[in-house]
Design an enzyme around this catalytic site. Sequence first.
Site, PDB file in Angstrom:
ATOM      1  CE1 TYR A   1      -3.528  -2.763   0.595  1.00  0.00           C
ATOM      2  CE2 TYR A   1      -4.786  -0.514   1.172  1.00  0.00           C
ATOM      3  CZ  TYR A   1      -4.897  -1.812   0.827  1.00  0.00           C
ATOM      4  OH  TYR A   1      -5.833  -2.414   0.602  1.00  0.00           O
TER       5      TYR A   1
ATOM      6  CG  ASP B   1     -13.578  -7.190   2.119  1.00  0.00           C
ATOM      7  OD1 ASP B   1     -13.357  -6.599   3.089  1.00  0.00           O
ATOM      8  OD2 ASP B   1     -14.016  -6.997   1.226  1.00  0.00           O
TER       9      ASP B   1
HETATM   10  C1  IPM Z   1     -10.424  -1.383   3.909  1.00  0.00           C
HETATM   11  C2  IPM Z   1     -10.735  -0.658   2.505  1.00  0.00           C
HETATM   12  C3  IPM Z   1      -9.638   0.348   2.288  1.00  0.00           C
HETATM   13  C4  IPM Z   1      -8.440  -0.502   1.951  1.00  0.00           C
HETATM   14  C5  IPM Z   1      -9.907   1.179   1.349  1.00  0.00           C
HETATM   15  C6  IPM Z   1     -11.004   2.005   1.225  1.00  0.00           C
HETATM   16  C7  IPM Z   1      -8.608   2.073   1.012  1.00  0.00           C
HETATM   17  O1  IPM Z   1     -10.826  -1.644   1.795  1.00  0.00           O
HETATM   18  O2  IPM Z   1     -10.400  -0.638   4.916  1.00  0.00           O
HETATM   19  O3  IPM Z   1     -10.360  -2.565   4.048  1.00  0.00           O
HETATM   20  O4  IPM Z   1      -8.062  -1.286   1.200  1.00  0.00           O
HETATM   21  O5  IPM Z   1      -7.510  -0.721   3.088  1.00  0.00           O
HETATM   22 MG    MG Z   2     -10.796  -3.688   2.355  1.00  0.00          MG
END
Ligand code: IPM
Ligand code: MG
Length: 361
Positions: free
Chosen positions: A138, A250
Amino acid sequence: MVRKKILLLPGDGIGPEIAAATATVLDCFRADVEVAEGLIGGAAIDQEGVPLSDATLAMAKASDAVLMGAVGGPKWDTLPFAARPERGLLRLRKELGLFANLRPALVFDALAESSTLKAEVVRGLDIMIVRELTGGIYFGEPRGIEDLGNGERRGVNTQVYTTSEIRRVARAAFTLARARKGRLCSVEKANVMESGVLWREEVTRLHAEEFPEVALSHMYADNCAMQLVRAPHQFDVIVTDNLFGDLLSDLAAMLTGSLGMLPSASLGAPGAPGLYEPVHGSAPDIAGKNLANPLAMILSAAMMLRLSCGLAQAAERIEAAVGRVLAKGLRTADLAAPSGTPVSTRAMAAAVVGEVQGSAG
Ligand code: IPM
Ligand code: MG
């Protein structure tokens, strides 16, 4: 007693609705917390020109905790990458030094039937995913899209971790595991990535040095995804990098019935303000319709009261209230059984407030 300072950042899409709902729950504890509001994401772009202003960042740094709704939406999707709503959230995580992201996947008894997996696979599930949040692909450099001048372009991101980055998030995960069932599973792709090899070696070393009483295992990320849907009860705490943690959390969220149920906490150095947010996004398709499930944000507020405000009893009252509301059969549309009538965002929050007030503090 000095009241704890909360900065509420509603954000975009369903963010403002679930934030308003959560504020009604926090209002039950107004003797202990004071709530100020600020702008983040697309809402901040529209009013201040940037997804997180220096002023809002300063407010966040001066707070005991930050509670966020969600950021992003189609309105801002065409903006250049560095100006998008998501950058506001990423800047907040980075500037507050929030390296440990705690994402619990907890199956409430009343929701075991709501999961897309069989109830017997998920009933009683209680997993904690600890996602590294300020490093990895990231933030790694170099990054960008370059024109190679021959009709081709090249997109680059860099996965990079240092010893100290791995050790501090692993230490947070070991500490949690020690206070839970005593099992930690460290997840990477050491079979193909050098950063994964380093991750495994550093976690193993820290285990021997500081946490020999925790049962440590290692798993490749792809296998972990498979095991999470095959036999999720084998896990207690999972620690993993930023990108794998994004994906696996997720996935774990859906074990619980809905992404609308999953709270999160992001923690940095001791004493630094924590950031609390639902794991779900801004859901633009249902925004403004009073349909969204506010429980992930309400449960995030509970985590905040416990971890950043020293108000464990208040947190327990909220979590118990959510359990009772679900046990009574109330469901927002994301969870509603095909036959049942879903309740609105506001009705769900009102029911939680009723239960909180019914449980004397
Ligand atoms: C999360 C989201 C974020 C991420 C986005 C909105 C930047 O998907 O908090 O999991 O990828 O970290
Ligand atoms: Mg996410």
